[in-house]
Design an enzyme around this catalytic site. Sequence first.
Site: not given
Ligand SMILES: NC(=O)c1ccc[n+]([C@@H]2O[C@H](COP(=O)([O-])OP(=O)(O)OC[C@H]3O[C@@H](n4cnc5c(N)ncnc54)[C@H](O)[C@@H]3O)[C@@H](O)[C@H]2O)c1
Length: 250
Positions: A63, A36, A159, A155
């Site tokens: 990433v 991260d 996705k 987004y």
């Molecule tokens: N929370 C929701 O409602 C939801 C719903 C569907 C899908 N998602 C997907 O699930 C995944 C996790 O989401 P979450 O809710 O845990 O979000 P979150 O914001 O709590 O966690 C995301 C993490 O990704 C890290 N990150 C962001 N950009 C980065 C980069 N360039 N390099 C390395 N790390 C990076 C952030 O530092 C963070 O720790 C994501 O891919 C998100 O799109 C989330």
Amino acid sequence: MRLADKVAIITGAASGMGAATARRFGKEGAKVVIADMLEEEGRAVADDINKAGGKAVFMVLNVTDEAGWKTVVDETVKTFGKLDILVNNAGISGSATNDLLDSALWDRVMAVNSTGVFLGTAAAVRQMQSNGGGSIVNLSSISGIVGQTMVHMSYNAAKGAVRIMTKSTAVQFGKDKIRCNSIHPGLMPPMRTSGATADPVVRAKMLKAVPLGRNGEVDEVANAILFLASDEASYITGAELYVDGGYLAM
Ligand SMILES: NC(=O)c1ccc[n+]([C@@H]2O[C@H](COP(=O)([O-])OP(=O)(O)OC[C@H]3O[C@@H](n4cnc5c(N)ncnc54)[C@H](O)[C@@H]3O)[C@@H](O)[C@H]2O)c1
């Protein structure tokens, strides 16, 4: 234990679903790399796992950085001997701005949520090919299947790309015993970067479209990731698993 002797990299594991997945993997016997950009939070997750009797290390990774990916995979192999599992979970929200036609957000979201998954897949596949196989789990979303009024189309596009990249990976590298599947969470706790979709009024409206009538919990997504990552899913590849309380069934 369901991941005994497995070595896993989880991106975005300093927070939310990635952190929940890292903790779950640690309990199931995996050696976990928390990758991260958030150092303090990422180290804290690794410490928790180690204190609970698991094995985890934190590595800094953006990433979108191809060279960074090579370093993380090389360091993983140096530290734990191999790579069995990659969870491409890092992401940023599609509601980070209210301007649904903002082109700067398009670039940012596509870079992290889509290109980041490709770069991770490429780095992991090269290692897994020499390792005799592996399992990749990609975090897509319900937003990879349908459009939404409050979410920037970058987004949905990113996705959607993750959904189909998952199938490309499955068909191109099945010969190397590499499986690849996608997870599609629905209404979950807000992301760190969420804007409108973190607003309680907006969330209450979104909840009306969820047959189970509640939002999901991060551990419910971690459970699904665990299954697809593990050998229990040994004949499942190219599949998409919705963890959405029935949202996409309406
Ligand atoms: N929370 C929701 O409602 C939801 C719903 C569907 C899908 N998602 C997907 O699930 C995944 C996790 O989401 P979450 O809710 O845990 O979000 P979150 O914001 O709590 O966690 C995301 C993490 O990704 C890290 N990150 C962001 N950009 C980065 C980069 N360039 N390099 C390395 N790390 C990076 C952030 O530092 C963070 O720790 C994501 O891919 C998100 O799109 C989330």
